[in-house]
Scaffold this motif. Sequence first.
Motif, mmCIF file in Angstrom:
data_model
loop_
_atom_site.group_PDB
_atom_site.id
_atom_site.type_symbol
_atom_site.label_atom_id
_atom_site.label_comp_id
_atom_site.label_asym_id
_atom_site.label_seq_id
_atom_site.Cartn_x
_atom_site.Cartn_y
_atom_site.Cartn_z
ATOM 1 N N TYR A 183 0.852 -1.225 0.224
ATOM 2 C CA TYR A 183 -0.217 0.162 0.002
ATOM 3 C C TYR A 183 1.021 1.218 -0.030
ATOM 4 O O TYR A 183 1.721 1.364 0.826
ATOM 5 N N GLY A 240 1.954 5.111 0.601
ATOM 6 C CA GLY A 240 1.909 5.980 1.764
ATOM 7 C C GLY A 240 0.940 7.450 1.291
ATOM 8 O O GLY A 240 0.827 7.748 0.038
ATOM 9 N N ALA A 241 0.713 8.139 2.413
ATOM 10 C CA ALA A 241 0.189 9.440 1.944
ATOM 11 C C ALA A 241 0.907 10.582 1.164
ATOM 12 O O ALA A 241 0.503 11.200 0.399
ATOM 13 N N ILE A 296 -6.359 7.542 4.416
ATOM 14 C CA ILE A 296 -4.778 7.085 3.992
ATOM 15 C C ILE A 296 -3.851 6.808 5.004
ATOM 16 O O ILE A 296 -2.809 6.173 5.036
ATOM 17 N N LEU A 297 -3.898 7.798 5.943
ATOM 18 C CA LEU A 297 -2.966 7.639 7.346
ATOM 19 C C LEU A 297 -3.404 6.707 8.191
ATOM 20 O O LEU A 297 -2.611 6.035 8.902
ATOM 21 N N ASN A 305 -6.314 4.526 8.174
ATOM 22 C CA ASN A 305 -7.051 3.030 8.007
ATOM 23 C C ASN A 305 -5.804 2.213 7.823
ATOM 24 O O ASN A 305 -4.634 2.441 7.143
ATOM 25 N N ARG A 353 -5.135 1.800 4.349
ATOM 26 C CA ARG A 353 -4.602 3.012 3.546
ATOM 27 C C ARG A 353 -5.672 3.620 2.510
ATOM 28 O O ARG A 353 -5.276 3.849 1.681
ATOM 29 N N ASP A 413 6.604 8.479 3.465
ATOM 30 C CA ASP A 413 5.488 7.592 3.793
ATOM 31 C C ASP A 413 5.700 6.839 5.019
ATOM 32 O O ASP A 413 4.696 6.918 5.697
ATOM 33 N N ALA A 440 3.754 7.106 8.513
ATOM 34 C CA ALA A 440 2.996 6.036 8.879
ATOM 35 C C ALA A 440 3.524 5.438 10.477
ATOM 36 O O ALA A 440 2.878 5.112 11.248
#
Lengths: 178, 165
Positions: free
Chosen positions: A17, A19-20, A132-133, A135, A138, B121, B125
């Motif tokens: 997945y 990332g943001a 996106i952050l 869940n 994402r 990212d 995260a």
Amino acid sequence: MATLARTRPIEGRQGHYAGAVSRLAAFAADVGASWGLFTLGAAALTFSVQLVSGGHFSPTNHPLGSLIAIVIWEFFYFAYQWALSGKTIGMALLGIRVVRTDGSPVGARQAIVRTLTLPFSFLLFGLGFLGILTNRDRHALHDRFAGTAVVYSWDARAARLRWLARKDPEGAPSPDSA
Amino acid sequence: MEQLAQAVAERVVTIVMDAIDIDAILERVDVDALVRRVDVDGVVSRVDVDGLIDRVDVEKIIDRVDVQKIIERVDVKDVVDRVDIDALLEQTELGSIIARSTTGVASEVLDVVRAQGVGLDDFFARWVNRILRRSKETLPQGPPTLVGPEATARLATPELTTGAQ
């Protein structure tokens, strides 16, 4: 490149997945690309109309028509590219792509639903993007609607091999020491 | 007369040999000491090794070897893991071949941008996971058909991840 020498490419992320930051950067690149292409198209249209009619024509004099044209263009920009390859220009630059939640390629239906529901993610100060952050998978709001996910598609291992192949064996610092 | 003597002698030897317990004698023989007294090098030097090899049918021996069984016993993954890719690229022409075929300013810039993106990212995260008090190991890495069932099985069996945290 010095920057790359300091940044060791992350390996084995294909299919994970995205990332943001990667997604936000891809979207920003897409906004720039779509607006740039639209501006070029509008200029070409203006030039063509003036050439044919001989009179003065400017899209800014037709705000409603311009707005409708922009909306249609943006819809086609995203929906067509997602349906075709699962990635837009910006996503291709950032090495990410859209897939179905099970990982299979998206179809036209998912691409259209995703494009139509994308504006909903902007509502309430972009609350739809928060997923996106937060869940586990994402998913943004429009991903939930369309049954899609965004994953990394670039081959970081190949990038690392390219980096190793390019670097000066005597002078360059090892990425491990970075 | 001579024939009689010969026959008697053979008969006597046979009787004596039957009476002797060869195994008992061999048990009393110090074989190690005996071997030590043998000039092995001298014996080997007298052997025609080339002639011996010429008489060996190597093809026949290879035919009798079950290569597939041997390959199955080799841990290929372990062998590959032991290969130092970095050293290989640095010490061989492979690196320059890859460089010639794939380098370019554009690809270099893309690699940088993408690597930076992935790094950021991960950074965000990590912080979100800390705030939400969840472990990265409990999260699915990607869709099942792209990352494999083991990476997504965590979703179905959360109890398995408890020990890994």
